[in-house]
Structure formats: structure tokens, C-alpha cells
Write an enzyme that holds these catalytic residues in place. Structure first.
Site, PDB file in Angstrom:
ATOM      1  N   GLU A 199       3.704  28.016  13.292  1.00 11.23           N
ATOM      2  CA  GLU A 199       3.199  27.431  14.538  1.00 11.23           C
ATOM      3  C   GLU A 199       2.385  26.173  14.252  1.00 11.23           C
ATOM      4  OE1 GLU A 199       3.261  26.717  18.196  1.00 11.23           O
ATOM      5  OE2 GLU A 199       3.865  28.789  17.825  1.00 11.23           O
ATOM      6  N   LYS A 249      11.651  18.423  17.616  1.00 18.21           N
ATOM      7  CA  LYS A 249      10.835  19.398  18.338  1.00 18.21           C
ATOM      8  C   LYS A 249      11.584  20.721  18.530  1.00 18.21           C
ATOM      9  CE  LYS A 249       7.715  16.401  20.902  1.00 18.21           C
ATOM     10  NZ  LYS A 249       7.131  16.166  22.225  1.00 18.21           N
ATOM     11  N   ALA A 265      -0.254  28.449  22.334  1.00 15.27           N
ATOM     12  CA  ALA A 265       0.600  29.359  21.563  1.00 15.27           C
ATOM     13  C   ALA A 265      -0.094  29.808  20.283  1.00 15.27           C
ATOM     14  CB  ALA A 265       1.930  28.675  21.233  1.00 15.27           C
ATOM     15  N   PHE A 266      -0.720  28.878  19.566  1.00 16.63           N
ATOM     16  CA  PHE A 266      -1.423  29.246  18.339  1.00 16.63           C
ATOM     17  C   PHE A 266      -2.574  30.195  18.644  1.00 16.63           C
ATOM     18  CE2 PHE A 266      -4.731  28.709  15.146  1.00 16.63           C
ATOM     19  CZ  PHE A 266      -4.015  29.000  13.984  1.00 16.63           C
TER      20      PHE A 266
END
Length: 146
Positions: A93, A118, A54-55
């Protein structure tokens, strides 16, 4: 990964060893030495973040979007808002990944509080994405509707 240093049993303070040396040498650094080492830790964090899908996707998108902010923004305020919302996604993120990593270090078993932590990190990423998308949509609308 950082190497863990166990605390000697004879030490009462958690931030010192038996020889009165700090467990974390960064705490005693001053001035440019502290800045230099902190920069190294930050770069290590960015490298660790790059291993997260994702990052990595958001970082690649930012390579396009941050320069586009300079083209789309009509003033420095608009440019900062456009670029800032993109950078904010990367920041959130990284924080979310830090939360997930800390939770995973505790243990792999399912726990309601771990799930909540989370989920809240994930929600923060979602909100930053929505803020960015909304800001860019409004800027694009203003630019091309006039």
C-alpha cells in the site's frame, strides 16, 4: 513535503552544487548518522501514509491481526506467514501510494501510461490482500476443523 533545491546552471553533475556539496546531504552520511536520518525519513513516510484512508484502515486492521497471528499460528513458521502477509499489505500500500503520488506530481491530466502505472499499483495491493485472506482462511480452517 520536502523543499526542492534547484540545480545551479554551472554544475555538470546532478548530485553536486557549485561548492562541491551534495544536493542531498544523506549521500555523504556514514554509519549511525545515516541510519538515524534514514529512520527519520521512514517515519515521515509512515506519517504521510497515515493520511491515506486505505493505509489507515489496513494499519488499524493490522493492530488486531498481527497479535492474532501469535494466537492462531501453531509454529513460528505459521505465525510469520500470518503476520507477514498482513505487513506485506502495508508495504504494498505504501509503494502504491508512492507510485500514485509520483504520477500525480507529473500532472493531473489523464494519460494512458499514468493510468497503467496506477492500475498496476492497485493490482499489487489487491494481490497482497488476496494472499493475506487466503493464508488466514487456510490457517483458520486448519485450526477449527480438526
Amino acid at each position: 513535503m520536502s523543499e526542492q533545491v534547484p540545480f545551479p546552471a554551472s554544475v555538470s553533475a546532478p548530485d553536486a552544487t557549485a561548492d562541491n556539496e551534495p544536493v542531498n546531504p544523506q549521500k555523504n552520511r556514514k554509519g549511525l548518522s545515516r541510519v538515524w536520518h534514514a529512520t527519520g525519513y521512514s517515519m515521515a513516510g509512515l506519517r504521510a501514509g497515515w493520511h491515506e484512508t486505505a493505509f489507515r484502515q489496513e494499519a488499524i486492521a493490522s493492530i488486531v491481526l498481527v497479535p492474532a497471528a501469535f494466537w492462531l499460528g501453531r509454529s513460528w513458521v505459521e505465525t510469520v506467514l500470518l503476520a507477514g502477509t498482513v505487513i506485506l499489505i502495508l508495504i504494498v500500500e505504501l509503494l502504491n501510494t508512492g507510485i500514485e503520488t509520483a504520477i500525480d506530481r507529473i500532472g493531473p491530466e489523464w494519460h494512458d501510461l499514468s493510468k497503467r502505472a496506477k492500475d498496476m499499483g492497485s493490482a499489487a495491493v489487491l494481490l497482497s490482500l488476496l494472499l493475506c485472506a487466503g493464508t488466514w482462511a487456510l490457517a483458520l480452517f486448519q485450526r477449527f476443523s480438526a
